[in-house]
Each structure stands twice: as C-alpha cells, then as structure tokens.
Design an enzyme around this catalytic site. Sequence first.
Site, PDB file in Angstrom:
ATOM      1  N   TYR A 112     -71.108 -14.466  27.405  1.00 56.02           N
ATOM      2  CA  TYR A 112     -72.064 -15.573  27.553  1.00 56.02           C
ATOM      3  C   TYR A 112     -71.580 -16.703  26.643  1.00 56.02           C
ATOM      4  O   TYR A 112     -71.582 -16.555  25.421  1.00 56.02           O
ATOM      5  CB  TYR A 112     -73.463 -15.156  27.083  1.00 56.02           C
ATOM      6  CG  TYR A 112     -74.215 -14.201  27.984  1.00 56.02           C
ATOM      7  CD1 TYR A 112     -73.742 -12.920  28.229  1.00 56.02           C
ATOM      8  CD2 TYR A 112     -75.439 -14.580  28.545  1.00 56.02           C
ATOM      9  CE1 TYR A 112     -74.449 -12.038  29.029  1.00 56.02           C
ATOM     10  CE2 TYR A 112     -76.160 -13.697  29.347  1.00 56.02           C
ATOM     11  CZ  TYR A 112     -75.660 -12.430  29.582  1.00 56.02           C
ATOM     12  OH  TYR A 112     -76.366 -11.550  30.365  1.00 56.02           O
ATOM     13  N   GLN A 150     -68.620 -15.183  39.375  1.00 56.99           N
ATOM     14  CA  GLN A 150     -70.081 -15.184  39.328  1.00 56.99           C
ATOM     15  C   GLN A 150     -70.453 -16.169  38.234  1.00 56.99           C
ATOM     16  O   GLN A 150     -70.163 -15.950  37.052  1.00 56.99           O
ATOM     17  CB  GLN A 150     -70.618 -13.775  38.999  1.00 56.99           C
ATOM     18  CG  GLN A 150     -72.149 -13.659  39.011  1.00 56.99           C
ATOM     19  CD  GLN A 150     -72.729 -13.480  40.417  1.00 56.99           C
ATOM     20  OE1 GLN A 150     -71.998 -13.298  41.393  1.00 56.99           O
ATOM     21  NE2 GLN A 150     -74.049 -13.530  40.522  1.00 56.99           N
ATOM     22  N   HIS A 179     -68.287  -9.990  30.763  1.00 59.24           N
ATOM     23  CA  HIS A 179     -69.584 -10.647  30.878  1.00 59.24           C
ATOM     24  C   HIS A 179     -69.922 -11.491  29.638  1.00 59.24           C
ATOM     25  O   HIS A 179     -71.060 -11.482  29.162  1.00 59.24           O
ATOM     26  CB  HIS A 179     -70.655  -9.590  31.131  1.00 59.24           C
ATOM     27  CG  HIS A 179     -71.833 -10.068  31.912  1.00 59.24           C
ATOM     28  ND1 HIS A 179     -72.535 -11.209  31.572  1.00 59.24           N
ATOM     29  CD2 HIS A 179     -72.436  -9.578  33.024  1.00 59.24           C
ATOM     30  CE1 HIS A 179     -73.522 -11.380  32.445  1.00 59.24           C
ATOM     31  NE2 HIS A 179     -73.484 -10.408  33.337  1.00 59.24           N
ATOM     32  N   HIS A 198     -73.612  -3.468  37.959  1.00 61.97           N
ATOM     33  CA  HIS A 198     -72.565  -3.412  36.927  1.00 61.97           C
ATOM     34  C   HIS A 198     -72.063  -2.004  36.635  1.00 61.97           C
ATOM     35  O   HIS A 198     -71.822  -1.638  35.478  1.00 61.97           O
ATOM     36  CB  HIS A 198     -73.060  -4.080  35.637  1.00 61.97           C
ATOM     37  CG  HIS A 198     -73.249  -5.572  35.766  1.00 61.97           C
ATOM     38  ND1 HIS A 198     -72.482  -6.359  36.595  1.00 61.97           N
ATOM     39  CD2 HIS A 198     -74.136  -6.425  35.162  1.00 61.97           C
ATOM     40  CE1 HIS A 198     -72.871  -7.624  36.488  1.00 61.97           C
ATOM     41  NE2 HIS A 198     -73.882  -7.690  35.643  1.00 61.97           N
ATOM     42  N   GLU A 218     -67.941 -14.938  35.302  1.00 61.19           N
ATOM     43  CA  GLU A 218     -67.451 -13.578  35.495  1.00 61.19           C
ATOM     44  C   GLU A 218     -66.513 -13.577  36.700  1.00 61.19           C
ATOM     45  O   GLU A 218     -66.968 -13.528  37.843  1.00 61.19           O
ATOM     46  CB  GLU A 218     -68.626 -12.633  35.755  1.00 61.19           C
ATOM     47  CG  GLU A 218     -69.748 -12.700  34.734  1.00 61.19           C
ATOM     48  CD  GLU A 218     -71.085 -12.220  35.315  1.00 61.19           C
ATOM     49  OE1 GLU A 218     -71.161 -11.088  35.828  1.00 61.19           O
ATOM     50  OE2 GLU A 218     -72.068 -12.988  35.266  1.00 61.19           O
ATOM     51  N   ASP A 267     -76.933 -17.824  39.732  1.00 55.84           N
ATOM     52  CA  ASP A 267     -76.576 -16.412  39.568  1.00 55.84           C
ATOM     53  C   ASP A 267     -75.921 -16.013  40.893  1.00 55.84           C
ATOM     54  O   ASP A 267     -76.428 -15.189  41.638  1.00 55.84           O
ATOM     55  CB  ASP A 267     -77.836 -15.581  39.280  1.00 55.84           C
ATOM     56  CG  ASP A 267     -77.502 -14.149  38.879  1.00 55.84           C
ATOM     57  OD1 ASP A 267     -76.309 -13.779  38.948  1.00 55.84           O
ATOM     58  OD2 ASP A 267     -78.426 -13.406  38.517  1.00 55.84           O
TER      59      ASP A 267
HETATM   60  C1  GLA Z   1     -74.973 -10.625  36.313  1.00 61.41           C
HETATM   61  C2  GLA Z   1     -75.963 -10.625  37.423  1.00 61.41           C
HETATM   62  C3  GLA Z   1     -77.266 -11.094  36.911  1.00 61.41           C
HETATM   63  C4  GLA Z   1     -77.737 -10.243  35.743  1.00 61.41           C
HETATM   64  C5  GLA Z   1     -76.686 -10.235  34.677  1.00 61.41           C
HETATM   65  C6  GLA Z   1     -77.014  -9.286  33.553  1.00 61.41           C
HETATM   66  O1  GLA Z   1     -74.528 -11.866  36.001  1.00 61.41           O
HETATM   67  O2  GLA Z   1     -75.555 -11.380  38.531  1.00 61.41           O
HETATM   68  O3  GLA Z   1     -78.204 -11.071  37.937  1.00 61.41           O
HETATM   69  O4  GLA Z   1     -77.976  -8.937  36.166  1.00 61.41           O
HETATM   70  O5  GLA Z   1     -75.458  -9.873  35.204  1.00 61.41           O
HETATM   71  O6  GLA Z   1     -78.263  -9.532  33.001  1.00 61.41           O
END
Ligand code: GLA
Length: 360
Positions: free
Chosen positions: A182, A293, A180, A106, A322, A251
């Site tokens: 959630y 993602q 990002h 990131h 994402e 993920d």
């Molecule tokens: C992204 C990554 C994950 C993790 C999150 C943050 O989504 O793909 O593996 O690192 O960010 O915690």
Amino acid sequence: MNIYSRPWGTISSGETATLFTLVNDNGMTVEITDFGGTIVSIKTADRNGKLTDICLGYDSLSDYEKADGYLGALVGRVANRIAGASFELEGKTYSLYANDGGNCLHGGKKSFSYVIWKSETATDNDKATLTLTYFSPDGEEGFPGNLTTKVTYTLDNGGALAIRYEAECDKACPLNLTNHAYFNLAGNASGPVFGQILWLDAESYLAGDKDLIPVAVKPVDGTPFDFTEPKPIGKDFFVDFADLRMAGGYDHCFNFTGWKKCKSGGTLLLRAVACDPISGRKMEMYTNQPCVQFYSANFLKNPCFPLRGGKPQQTQTAFCLETQTMPDSIHHQGDESFTDGVLRAGEKYDYTTVYKFSAE
Ligand code: GLA
C-alpha cells in the site's frame, strides 16, 4: 549497498520470523520480513532529501499475523478472487477455502501471505538482494500440484525495488503471484491519496459484480477508469458511475495497452507512474505482467489494527498497484478476452515488477 537482518519475533506455529533491511548508497531503505515475504516499510527521499516511509504497515509481527488487508504481503497461489471458491481444470474439480463471502480471496486461509519463506541474501556494489522461496505441496489450500516459488527482491542504487516471481509446478495449476504493498507517496498514514497523480497505461478494465467478481471487459475511454492522461486519484473518485460505486472506489483489474502480447519472461514496460506534487516523490512501475489491480484501499478501516505509530486505518489513504493476470480467469478458460492464468507442468512462470522511486 547493505543488508542487515534481525530476529523479528515468533508466530503462533513457533517459527521465528526475520526482518531484513536493505539499504542503498543514498540511504533508501526497504524492510522485508520472511513472514509472508512482506514489505514492511520503504523509506525514500522527497525533493529535499528527507526520508519518509511511504509504505503502509503495522508495528509488530503479531499484527501482520492476525490482521487482514495483506499489507505489503506476497500473495499466492492466486491473487484476488476465485468465484465460488472452486474451479475445474483438466476435467477435475478443486475446492478452495472461502474467505471472502463464498469466494476464495488471495489464495485462501494461510496462502503465501501468512507463512515463513526460506531466505538468502547477497550484495554487490550496486545491488542488495533478498531471495525467498516457498514450497507448496500438492493439495495445499486445495490447489493441484507441487509448486516451488522463488521471489527475488532487489534494491539498487538507482532507487529501484525489483520483485521477480519465478515458479514451477508438476501439474497444471492456476497461478497469479503479486505483492500487495500500500503506497502513500506523502508518507504512511498521512491522509487520503486523492491529490496524488496517477498515470496508467491501461486500455480496458474489468467491471465486477457486487462481490467484485469480474463480469465484463470494458474500455476505459470516457470513464473514471481512464488514467491514460495523468490525473489526481481523487479527480473522478466520487463520480456517479456504476462500476466505480459498486466497488466503493477503485478496486479493479486494469488491462495494459496491448496486454495480449505480455508473457512470462517478456520485456518489462513502463506501465504506471504515480507522483505526489507536494513532496515531489515519484514512483515508476515497470512490469511484464498484462494487468494491474489498482486498489484505492476501500476496505482499509479495521479499528483493531492501527497502522505503524498507532495511526488509525483510514480508507483511501493509500493505493495498491498489484501487477497480475486477470482475477478469476480460471473461470474464463478459452475466452480470448481473458488472460490464461494457468501454469502447466514443464512451464516456467517468470514475471517481474519494478517500483522505481525518485523525487523532482
Ligand atoms: C485486493 C482486493 C480488494 C481487497 C484487498 C485486501 O486488492 O481486490 O478487494 O480484498 O485486496 O483488503
């Protein structure tokens, strides 16, 4: 439409952060801070009109400054991992900060998520807009080129929160900007999202190694990664399928159907729909990005940083969508099965993602 702002505290550099509140005529409210351009909360109505915060966050600015997890943050220069925290571009080798094992995650140490962005606000009858800009000088975090990034958050009366990412750089530089957030459509820290239904217009996914570095493009067909028919996030979550178990859940980068045609400045397409059958809340996602993602919050378990209201972090109590180009594509230059992911001098980077909320 309205925007309010208030001082939100001071970060360790001494700079002051501001918290902006965007409100539409139906009471939908989005809080965003200029620290990391972070979405702090999103309050949307359920089918009975009850407003609930459906975006995970922390109570204080200091938690945002110290915690990991990138809750609601803008991510850059490069979202997700760059293997070995280094890359070659146009004959030069660049070294980055390794913050995820030996890899760069990131954008590195401070990245775009832990800095204060410049802000401007505007409203009209149907829109409230917060424009954030950040100048990243040549060499910052090891990346080449003077890069100017502008992110525009727009809330409208139709329940849509649009995020437009624009950038220009004076040298070729890998660039992959995202947000990002959630989401839990039943509410912040309300338990696992296994019962929430997801549809993803994705034909393939990137299988990763043990460090979640992509190693292969695989079709979703016949796998737990197939969301082309809507299904509960939990339906195949525990299936004994190596690519899923390797990551401890979802993920992975999902590649949208016909992703090769997606380009900067291109038309936005409906690519994901999530809904919570209990509250009736629905989120549609439109984007011109080629990939997303899909992350099922598998690392959301840091005991030091409780979520808003003092609720403990708990894995799989949210999902992230994402939008992006493919992670680590800088190591697949010239490979047609990967996205390009490099912004070159004179080019304009211009991607938009819209999260549109409703209830039924
Ligand atoms: C992204 C990554 C994950 C993790 C999150 C943050 O989504 O793909 O593996 O690192 O960010 O915690």
